[in-house]
Design a protein around this motif. Structure first.
Motif, PDB file in Angstrom:
ATOM      1  N   THR A   3       0.861  -1.506  -0.221  1.00 39.16           N
ATOM      2  CA  THR A   3      -0.202   0.348   0.050  1.00 39.16           C
ATOM      3  C   THR A   3       1.325   1.118   0.218  1.00 39.16           C
ATOM      4  O   THR A   3       2.027   1.250   0.780  1.00 39.16           O
ATOM      5  CB  THR A   3      -0.900  -0.712   1.727  1.00 39.16           C
ATOM      6  N   THR A   4       0.475   2.243  -0.700  1.00 44.73           N
ATOM      7  CA  THR A   4       0.935   3.856  -0.480  1.00 44.73           C
ATOM      8  C   THR A   4       0.366   5.095   0.190  1.00 44.73           C
ATOM      9  O   THR A   4      -0.961   4.736  -0.279  1.00 44.73           O
ATOM     10  CB  THR A   4       1.280   4.159  -2.676  1.00 44.73           C
ATOM     11  N   PRO A   5       0.774   5.234   1.040  1.00 42.83           N
ATOM     12  CA  PRO A   5      -0.141   7.083   1.390  1.00 42.83           C
ATOM     13  C   PRO A   5       0.128   7.644   0.690  1.00 42.83           C
ATOM     14  O   PRO A   5       0.830   8.003  -0.531  1.00 42.83           O
ATOM     15  CB  PRO A   5       0.688   6.804   2.811  1.00 42.83           C
ATOM     16  N   PRO A   6      -1.162   9.136   0.975  1.00 46.62           N
ATOM     17  CA  PRO A   6      -1.324   9.845   0.167  1.00 46.62           C
ATOM     18  C   PRO A   6      -0.226  10.710   0.281  1.00 46.62           C
ATOM     19  O   PRO A   6       0.592  10.500   1.529  1.00 46.62           O
ATOM     20  CB  PRO A   6      -2.863  10.166   0.365  1.00 46.62           C
ATOM     21  N   VAL A   7      -0.408  11.595  -0.503  1.00 42.61           N
ATOM     22  CA  VAL A   7       0.603  12.971  -0.688  1.00 42.61           C
ATOM     23  C   VAL A   7       0.953  13.846   0.875  1.00 42.61           C
ATOM     24  O   VAL A   7      -0.179  13.129   1.574  1.00 42.61           O
ATOM     25  CB  VAL A   7       1.077  13.999  -1.545  1.00 42.61           C
ATOM     26  N   CYS A   8       2.276  13.963   1.411  1.00 38.64           N
ATOM     27  CA  CYS A   8       1.661  15.379   2.429  1.00 38.64           C
ATOM     28  C   CYS A   8       0.769  16.306   2.246  1.00 38.64           C
ATOM     29  O   CYS A   8       0.940  16.912   1.117  1.00 38.64           O
ATOM     30  CB  CYS A   8       3.376  15.781   2.734  1.00 38.64           C
ATOM     31  N   ASP A   9      -0.059  16.773   3.295  1.00 35.64           N
ATOM     32  CA  ASP A   9      -0.624  17.472   3.362  1.00 35.64           C
ATOM     33  C   ASP A   9      -0.435  18.625   4.196  1.00 35.64           C
ATOM     34  O   ASP A   9      -0.697  18.603   5.019  1.00 35.64           O
ATOM     35  CB  ASP A   9      -2.114  17.203   4.087  1.00 35.64           C
ATOM     36  N   PHE A  10       0.328  19.488   3.794  1.00 37.10           N
ATOM     37  CA  PHE A  10       1.670  20.880   4.579  1.00 37.10           C
ATOM     38  C   PHE A  10       0.622  21.189   5.256  1.00 37.10           C
ATOM     39  O   PHE A  10      -0.321  21.541   5.068  1.00 37.10           O
ATOM     40  CB  PHE A  10       2.397  21.296   3.440  1.00 37.10           C
ATOM     41  N   GLY A  11       1.124  21.140   6.521  1.00 33.67           N
ATOM     42  CA  GLY A  11       0.224  21.516   7.529  1.00 33.67           C
ATOM     43  C   GLY A  11      -0.604  21.237   8.647  1.00 33.67           C
ATOM     44  O   GLY A  11      -0.880  21.608   9.681  1.00 33.67           O
ATOM     45  N   TRP A  12      -0.624  20.027   8.401  1.00 39.08           N
ATOM     46  CA  TRP A  12      -1.988  19.292   8.895  1.00 39.08           C
ATOM     47  C   TRP A  12      -1.191  19.225  10.530  1.00 39.08           C
ATOM     48  O   TRP A  12      -0.318  18.394  10.398  1.00 39.08           O
ATOM     49  CB  TRP A  12      -2.304  18.012   8.227  1.00 39.08           C
ATOM     50  N   GLY A 125       6.251  13.360   9.719  1.00 38.34           N
ATOM     51  CA  GLY A 125       7.466  14.511  10.306  1.00 38.34           C
ATOM     52  C   GLY A 125       6.776  16.002  10.477  1.00 38.34           C
ATOM     53  O   GLY A 125       6.286  16.033   8.843  1.00 38.34           O
ATOM     54  N   PHE A 126       7.025  15.945  11.760  1.00 36.71           N
ATOM     55  CA  PHE A 126       5.545  17.298  11.638  1.00 36.71           C
ATOM     56  C   PHE A 126       7.356  18.498  11.748  1.00 36.71           C
ATOM     57  O   PHE A 126       8.513  17.987  13.025  1.00 36.71           O
ATOM     58  CB  PHE A 126       5.609  17.447  13.119  1.00 36.71           C
ATOM     59  N   ASN A 127       6.738  19.610  12.347  1.00 40.98           N
ATOM     60  CA  ASN A 127       7.826  20.575  12.766  1.00 40.98           C
ATOM     61  C   ASN A 127       7.322  20.877  14.197  1.00 40.98           C
ATOM     62  O   ASN A 127       6.707  20.148  14.708  1.00 40.98           O
ATOM     63  CB  ASN A 127       7.842  21.710  11.955  1.00 40.98           C
ATOM     64  N   ALA A 128       8.428  21.765  14.180  1.00 40.84           N
ATOM     65  CA  ALA A 128       8.169  21.824  16.228  1.00 40.84           C
ATOM     66  C   ALA A 128       6.948  23.031  16.451  1.00 40.84           C
ATOM     67  O   ALA A 128       6.438  22.623  17.519  1.00 40.84           O
ATOM     68  CB  ALA A 128       9.422  23.216  16.334  1.00 40.84           C
TER      69      ALA A 128
END
Length: 184
Positions: A3-12, A125-128
């Motif tokens: 299975t392949t997950p969806p692309v990154c939803d930036f800012g989620w 991967g999340f930012n601070a």
């Protein structure tokens, strides 16, 4: 089945959680959170994709921790249908691999559902500020041994997140075994 997950939803925003770990402690997202970012990985014990990259996950987790990235792995698979993913087997798996991060048990699968996790491994991967910046592959190896000099996609992306707060715009999704969901 791969299975392949969806692309990154930036800012989620990262969903909160509190889960038991193989080290006998309980961890929340705030306990895992690093000053420069946070990496949450959905993995399991039996998946050939995870087994193939296990040593590289450990290497990258250590290197990312040194950059101020908090790291944890979560197993959400149904242990009734896949006994290899039971909590007791998680303890054995984490010890054998020398995990330098908490390995958390999502028995009711609520955290996997909140993250919309699709496969093992699935990297978030999340930012601070706990905004999603990376949802891509560890590297291009898939379930094979890594070729000499293979680009460390996850590490490089999370290093960028630690330095700038933003992930790369071009990301290649991870691929792995589907999450083993409990019957409805």
């Amino acid at each position: 089945m791969a299975t392949t997950p969806p692309v990154c939803d930036f800012g989620w925003p990262a969903p909160g959680f509190t889960l038991p770990a193989t080290d006998g402690k309980t961890y929340s997202l705030d306990d895992i959170r690093g000053p420069k970012g946070t990496l949450i990985m959905f993995i399991c014990n039996h998946c050939p994709f995870v087994i193939a990259v296990r040593d590289r996950i450990v290497r990258d987790a250590r290197d990312l921790s040194a950059l101020g990235i908090g790291v944890a792995a979560i197993c959400s698979n149904d242990a009734d249908s896949h006994p290899a993913d039971s909590f007791d087997n998680m303890v054995t798996f984490a010890k054998a691999a020398g995990f330098p991060f908490p390995y958390l048990h999502d028995e009711d699968q609520s955290v996997a559902r909140a993250f919309d996790a699709a496969c093992t491994p699935d990297f978030f991967g999340f930012n601070a500020d706990l905004e999603l910046q990376y949802r891509g592959q560890l590297d291009a190896s898939g379930a094979r041994p890594a070729a000499e000099g293979v680009r460390r996609d996850l590490y490089e992306a999370m290093r960028e997140v630690a330095e700038t707060g933003l992930g790369p715009r071009d990301q290649i999704p991870s691929m792995g075994c589907s999450i083993k969901w409990k019957p409805a």
